[in-house]
Design a protein around this motif. Sequence first.
Motif, PDB file in Angstrom:
ATOM      1  N   LYS A  66       0.905  -1.208   0.022  1.00 20.18           N
ATOM      2  CA  LYS A  66      -0.032   0.442   0.121  1.00 20.18           C
ATOM      3  C   LYS A  66       0.823   0.959   0.094  1.00 20.18           C
ATOM      4  O   LYS A  66       0.761   2.059  -0.887  1.00 20.18           O
TER       5      LYS A  66
ATOM      6  N   LYS B  15       1.119   4.157  -2.732  1.00 19.83           N
ATOM      7  CA  LYS B  15       1.124   5.700  -2.348  1.00 19.83           C
ATOM      8  C   LYS B  15       2.310   6.563  -2.890  1.00 19.83           C
ATOM      9  O   LYS B  15       2.197   7.586  -3.345  1.00 19.83           O
TER      10      LYS B  15
ATOM     11  N   LYS C 206      -4.821   5.587  -7.447  1.00 22.58           N
ATOM     12  CA  LYS C 206      -5.576   5.906  -6.450  1.00 22.58           C
ATOM     13  C   LYS C 206      -6.911   4.883  -6.554  1.00 22.58           C
ATOM     14  O   LYS C 206      -7.529   4.384  -5.608  1.00 22.58           O
ATOM     15  N   LYS C 207      -7.161   4.478  -7.779  1.00 21.33           N
ATOM     16  CA  LYS C 207      -8.294   3.424  -7.960  1.00 21.33           C
ATOM     17  C   LYS C 207      -7.626   2.158  -7.457  1.00 21.33           C
ATOM     18  O   LYS C 207      -8.455   1.192  -6.707  1.00 21.33           O
TER      19      LYS C 207
ATOM     20  N   GLU D 187      -8.338   2.171  -3.758  1.00 17.99           N
ATOM     21  CA  GLU D 187      -9.589   2.057  -3.365  1.00 17.99           C
ATOM     22  C   GLU D 187      -9.909   0.402  -3.459  1.00 17.99           C
ATOM     23  O   GLU D 187     -10.530   0.005  -2.520  1.00 17.99           O
ATOM     24  N   THR D 188      -9.529  -0.154  -4.488  1.00 19.36           N
ATOM     25  CA  THR D 188      -9.817  -1.581  -4.708  1.00 19.36           C
ATOM     26  C   THR D 188      -9.412  -2.310  -3.681  1.00 19.36           C
ATOM     27  O   THR D 188      -9.787  -3.468  -3.071  1.00 19.36           O
TER      28      THR D 188
ATOM     29  N   GLU E  15      -8.591  -1.336  -0.460  1.00 14.38           N
ATOM     30  CA  GLU E  15      -9.265  -1.067   0.666  1.00 14.38           C
ATOM     31  C   GLU E  15     -10.669  -2.063   0.800  1.00 14.38           C
ATOM     32  O   GLU E  15     -11.132  -2.554   1.846  1.00 14.38           O
ATOM     33  N   LYS E  16     -11.204  -2.348  -0.453  1.00 18.14           N
ATOM     34  CA  LYS E  16     -12.283  -3.238  -0.419  1.00 18.14           C
ATOM     35  C   LYS E  16     -11.756  -4.829  -0.732  1.00 18.14           C
ATOM     36  O   LYS E  16     -12.761  -5.517  -0.559  1.00 18.14           O
TER      37      LYS E  16
ATOM     38  N   THR F 292      -7.296  -4.418  -7.913  1.00 14.47           N
ATOM     39  CA  THR F 292      -6.105  -3.630  -7.570  1.00 14.47           C
ATOM     40  C   THR F 292      -4.838  -3.940  -8.537  1.00 14.47           C
ATOM     41  O   THR F 292      -4.456  -3.020  -9.033  1.00 14.47           O
TER      42      THR F 292
ATOM     43  N   ASN G 177      -5.481  -2.156 -11.711  1.00 14.23           N
ATOM     44  CA  ASN G 177      -5.366  -0.726 -11.792  1.00 14.23           C
ATOM     45  C   ASN G 177      -3.933  -0.421 -11.993  1.00 14.23           C
ATOM     46  O   ASN G 177      -3.457   0.539 -12.510  1.00 14.23           O
TER      47      ASN G 177
END
Length: 120
Positions: free
Chosen positions: A6, A10, A73-74, A77-78, A80-81, A87, A90
């Motif tokens: 992660k 970032k 960023k997408k 988000e994926t 986190e889900k 992930t 993307n």
Amino acid sequence: MSQDMKSKVKDAIDRSMKWAETGWETTFGPRKTPVNSLKEAKELPDTFAFKIEAVSHWEKIREVGEECADYGKKALETLEKGDMKGTIDNVYCAQYLEKFYEKQSKTWKPVYEEMAKQAA
């Protein structure tokens, strides 16, 4: 996916957003004049025959970097889900867009390769 991954995503987002700002070695014209960032391109004198080309080149790098960051960023988000496929997809898109600048930018390909390896 680990907290480390992660963090790498970032970091890649931050780096790709700054490609045009931090730049890398690039030359223009028959004299191979170095113009290593968007700022340098914009500061060229109007008499420099390749100014438009240099500015256009670095503007394109900025746009691609921003698009890569959007995919990053997408990916977050994926992540986190808990959607690992989303992930990886993307991050793949980010590294695909980066391909033309990959030798200089060295941002998304290593992230994608590590992520794909962990998922295997």
